[in-house]
Enzyme design. Structure first.
Site, PDB file in Angstrom:
ATOM      1  N   LYS A  60       3.671   2.436  -9.894  1.00  0.00           N
ATOM      2  CA  LYS A  60       3.469   0.305 -10.118  1.00  0.00           C
ATOM      3  C   LYS A  60       3.721  -0.049 -11.215  1.00  0.00           C
ATOM      4  CE  LYS A  60       1.892   2.292  -5.812  1.00  0.00           C
ATOM      5  NZ  LYS A  60       0.279   2.438  -4.438  1.00  0.00           N
TER       6      LYS A  60
ATOM      7  N   ASP B  81      -4.865   5.488  -0.029  1.00  0.00           N
ATOM      8  CA  ASP B  81      -4.273   4.031   0.756  1.00  0.00           C
ATOM      9  C   ASP B  81      -3.603   5.527   2.681  1.00  0.00           C
ATOM     10  OD1 ASP B  81      -1.902   5.139   0.062  1.00  0.00           O
ATOM     11  OD2 ASP B  81      -1.526   2.911  -0.247  1.00  0.00           O
TER      12      ASP B  81
END
Length: 451
Positions: free
Chosen positions: A160, A196
């Site tokens: 990311k 997550d």
């Protein structure tokens, strides 16, 4: 579809390349099952594309957890500090603040990055008069991690856009603790690290005790699931663990990195991959997630415009640039009512193409539907693979991520394709998980506090 086939045969032919029939879906599940088995086994773990990392989370919420917990959520260019108060199964109060992470911090030294996180945590605690509360904290760290304990997670590789020095191969919990210690103004116990997907599963399991899978379909894609501890060879003492289950973080985005998905990839996938930040990595994710769906549509559009098939005589400099067709445009275009193209016209206007040609806009929507339908089919394959692996007959799947949350048809497409593959053999529900990375981190802290 018939209209596109007749009026835009070139576009139809391109879109057909993205079609995945049931036979191919079953083949994907077979190959994925093989990779998961390799990831769980000691002898083959290093060669597996789906690593099946051990999370060390063996207890799910009972719904009876109570108290105040802190959560840190780092998984992109923004990170959050949260105070989560568990009052009852139906009452969870979350008070949080979001902080932006600059490019300099993302690409600079790891020490500076963690010092900044600790500073934000300190500011938040001061604002909420928690400096001396000595609360337990769950740390959601949504990057590939190898865990050696509930509070020991080693970063395998940044993703990311992060490149901070001195963090890869380090225990990020320790880096956070060191940053907190350097400040000397905080009383916080960092008790657990999770990603997550684990948070999504935990958050959903607080109200649905039959939740066995957590999945993210957003910028990236990943899943975790509940495995029998006796199958988790990478967990020390797996054969005689007193606890029967273990949450496994699949890191399934890398499925296909060894070529096993090439039979369903198109030349557009290869093109998008070759210009990405991590070529030949995260192949499954690049066919599914929000970071890449818009770019696939852009490549198809540019080719069709170059051939003068669509938006004839119009040129767009913006559309020629990589990354300019955002995945949220797909969501907007597919949110138009049938036969209406208001959103589609607005999206194209933003990209420098002013048109009211409804047939062209219908073709554009068909291209968007093709990409999102394939994404949902591939995600459905992943979920069905995990359901069959667990051999359960009744379960909830907690799901989060911008694609699932905002795309108008993604839930329906997942349900449709899972029903096709499971053929009534399993009762399942797909549940939008409420703030998995925040509430889930707090619930893991709560579960740890009970031990």
């Amino acid at each position: 579809m018939d209209e596109v086939r007749t009026l835009y045969p070139d576009a139809y032919k391109i879109c057909q390349q993205f079609e995945i029939d049931q036979h191919k879906m079953e083949e994907i599940i077979l190959r994925m099952t093989r990779e998961i088995s390799m990831g769980l086994a000691k002898d083959t773990h290093s060669r597996a594309t789906i690593k099946c990392f051990v999370t060390y989370v063996q207890d799910l919420p009972t719904g009876r957890e109570r108290g105040r917990y802190l959560a840190l959520d780092l998984g992109g260019t923004n990170f959050r500090v949260l105070l989560v108060t568990l009052e009852s199964e139906s009452t969870v109060n979350i008070d949080g603040k979001t902080y932006g992470i600059s490019k300099e911090l993302m690409e600079g030294s790891g020490v500076k990055l963690f010092d900044f996180i600790a500073q934000c945590l300190s500011d938040f605690c001061k604002d909420h008069k928690l400096e001396n509360a000595n609360l337990s904290l769950g740390f959601t760290f949504s990057f590939p991690c190898k865990q050696l304990g509930i509070d020991n997670g080693t970063l395998v590789a940044w993703t990311k856009g992060f490149k901070a020095d001195g963090v890869v191969n380090k225990n990020v919990v320790e880096l956070l603790r060191e940053a907190i210690t350097r400040r000397g103004d905080l009383k916080v116990q960092v008790v657990a690290i999770l990603n997550d997907t684990t948070g999504t599963l935990m958050s959903c399991a607080f109200t649905r005790q039959n939740c066995k899978i957590g999945m993210i379909v957003g910028t990236g894609s990943n899943a975790c699931y509940v495995e029998k501890t006796s199958n988790v060879e990478m967990f020390p003492g797996y054969q005689n663990s007193p606890k029967p289950h273990m949450i496994i973080n699949c890191e399934w985005g890398a499925f296909g990195d060894n070529g096993v998905l090439d039979f369903v990839r198109t030349r557009y996938d290869v093109e998008v991959d070759s210009h990405s930040m991590n070529p030949k990595k995260q192949i499954y994710e690049k066919c599914i997630s929000g970071m890449y769906m818009g770019e696939l549509v852009r490549y198809i559009l540019v080719e069709l415009m170059d051939r003068d098939v669509i938006f004839k005589g119009v040129k767009s400099q913006t559309l020629q640039q990589r990354g300019k067709f955002d995945t949220r445009f797909i969501t907007e275009i597919e949110s138009d009512e049938p036969g209406k193209f208001r959103n589609a016209a607005m999206v194209m206007d933003n990209l420098g193409i002013r048109t009211s040609n409804e047939k062209d806009l219908m073709c554009l929507r068909y291209i968007c539907e093709t990409i999102s339908t394939r994404s949902a089919k591939l995600a459905a394959c992943g979920l069905v693979c995990l359901i069959r692996k667990m051999n359960v007959k009744d379960l909830a799947v907690g799901i989060d991520g911008s694609v699932y949350r905002f795309h108008p048809h993604y839930h329906r497409l997942l349900m449709q394709n899972m029903n096709l593959l499971l053929n009534g053999t399993v009762r399942f529900e797909l549940v939008l998980s409420e703030d998995g990375s925040g509430r889930g981190a707090a619930l893991i802290a709560a579960v740890c506090a009970k031990d």
